[in-house]
Design a protein around this motif. Structure first.
Motif, PDB file in Angstrom:
ATOM      1  N   VAL A   1      23.856 -16.901 -82.345  1.00  0.00           N
ATOM      2  CA  VAL A   1      24.455 -15.564 -82.440  1.00  0.00           C
ATOM      3  C   VAL A   1      25.884 -15.579 -81.907  1.00  0.00           C
TER       4      VAL A   1
ATOM      5  N   TYR B   1      29.320 -12.963 -82.558  1.00  0.00           N
ATOM      6  CA  TYR B   1      28.800 -11.765 -81.909  1.00  0.00           C
ATOM      7  C   TYR B   1      28.974 -11.903 -80.406  1.00  0.00           C
TER       8      TYR B   1
ATOM      9  N   SER C   1      14.898 -12.079 -83.232  1.00  0.00           N
ATOM     10  CA  SER C   1      15.550 -10.786 -83.359  1.00  0.00           C
ATOM     11  C   SER C   1      16.418 -10.565 -82.125  1.00  0.00           C
TER      12      SER C   1
ATOM     13  N   GLU D   1      19.679  -8.038 -80.565  1.00  0.00           N
ATOM     14  CA  GLU D   1      20.650  -6.960 -80.698  1.00  0.00           C
ATOM     15  C   GLU D   1      21.933  -7.487 -80.092  1.00  0.00           C
TER      16      GLU D   1
ATOM     17  N   THR E   1      29.347  -6.675 -82.574  1.00  0.00           N
ATOM     18  CA  THR E   1      30.369  -7.372 -83.357  1.00  0.00           C
ATOM     19  C   THR E   1      31.675  -7.382 -82.567  1.00  0.00           C
TER      20      THR E   1
ATOM     21  N   VAL F   1      24.661  -4.142 -83.658  1.00  0.00           N
ATOM     22  CA  VAL F   1      23.900  -4.522 -84.840  1.00  0.00           C
ATOM     23  C   VAL F   1      22.615  -5.238 -84.446  1.00  0.00           C
ATOM     24  N   ASP F   2      21.672  -5.243 -85.376  1.00  0.00           N
ATOM     25  CA  ASP F   2      20.473  -6.070 -85.256  1.00  0.00           C
ATOM     26  C   ASP F   2      20.756  -7.366 -86.005  1.00  0.00           C
ATOM     27  N   VAL F   3      20.486  -8.490 -85.374  1.00  0.00           N
ATOM     28  CA  VAL F   3      20.678  -9.791 -86.001  1.00  0.00           C
ATOM     29  C   VAL F   3      19.325 -10.480 -86.052  1.00  0.00           C
TER      30      VAL F   3
ATOM     31  N   LEU G   1      21.490 -16.391 -90.373  1.00  0.00           N
ATOM     32  CA  LEU G   1      21.591 -15.133 -89.662  1.00  0.00           C
ATOM     33  C   LEU G   1      21.712 -13.984 -90.650  1.00  0.00           C
TER      34      LEU G   1
ATOM     35  N   SER H   1      22.504  -9.881 -90.528  1.00  0.00           N
ATOM     36  CA  SER H   1      23.001  -8.854 -89.628  1.00  0.00           C
ATOM     37  C   SER H   1      22.905  -7.493 -90.285  1.00  0.00           C
TER      38      SER H   1
ATOM     39  N   ASP I   1      23.791  -3.342 -89.634  1.00  0.00           N
ATOM     40  CA  ASP I   1      24.371  -2.280 -88.816  1.00  0.00           C
ATOM     41  C   ASP I   1      23.569  -1.001 -89.015  1.00  0.00           C
TER      42      ASP I   1
ATOM     43  N   GLY J   1      15.813  -3.994 -87.545  1.00  0.00           N
ATOM     44  CA  GLY J   1      16.117  -5.013 -88.541  1.00  0.00           C
ATOM     45  C   GLY J   1      15.030  -5.262 -89.562  1.00  0.00           C
TER      46      GLY J   1
END
Length: 163
Positions: free
Chosen positions: A50, A55, A69, A71, A74, A80-82, A91, A93, A95, A126
């Motif tokens: 990440v 991020y 998962s 959070e 950016t 965002v959830d990644v 990955l 992502s 928003d 996500g």
């Protein structure tokens, strides 16, 4: 320019060639990033992936529904959830719901897979989540892939049971 036409080359306006060069550099950069993605086997590797993707301040790391998962924020400050595919390191992502598969397409994917009476369809952390009846008529809770609508997890909806 005459030697280009003699060689069978078509002149390309400078503005177009600059846009094409920018597009190709972005596409090649994304391909290179995907090529360097490697399996993510533990929490430390998930956090490193990440952060390597740009991020900042990742938090709430957990492994659920077959994905890491996280959070994160950016560089522009958007939370965002990644999701990280542990097998490929890819990955994804989000928003929010705006970047996931649209609700009507998720519903259509579930119905095509044999689910009916789809209800409580919502996007959370996500993933798409829903309640439905499976092909055997049992009430189930579903977790769905955010981009494809594929079922990642199905469990019987035991709500209302006394156990």
């Amino acid at each position: 320019c005459a030697h280009r036409q003699a060689a069978g080359l078509i002149p390309i306006p400078k503005e177009f060639s600059m846009r094409l060069a920018l597009f190709l550099s972005i596409a090649l950069g994304l391909a290179a990033a995907s090529a360097h993605a490697a399996p993510v086997q533990d929490a430390a590797q998930a956090l490193a992936a990440v952060e390597q993707a740009g991020y900042v301040a990742p938090y709430e790391l957990e492994f659920k529904h077959g994905y890491w998962s996280v959070e994160a924020t950016t560089p522009e400050g958007l939370r965002v959830d990644v999701l990280i595919n542990p097998q490929t390191g890819e990955l994804l992502s989000f928003d929010g719901i705006s970047t996931a598969l649209p609700r009507n397409q998720v519903r259509a994917a579930l119905e095509a897979a044999g689910y009916h009476r789809v209800r409580d369809l919502e996007f959370d952390d996500g993933f798409w989540e829903a309640e439905a009846n499976n092909a055997q008529g049992r009430e189930v809770e579903l977790v769905l892939h955010p981009l494809t609508g594929a079922v990642l997890a199905e469990r019987f909806d035991d709500e209302g049971d006394d156990d």
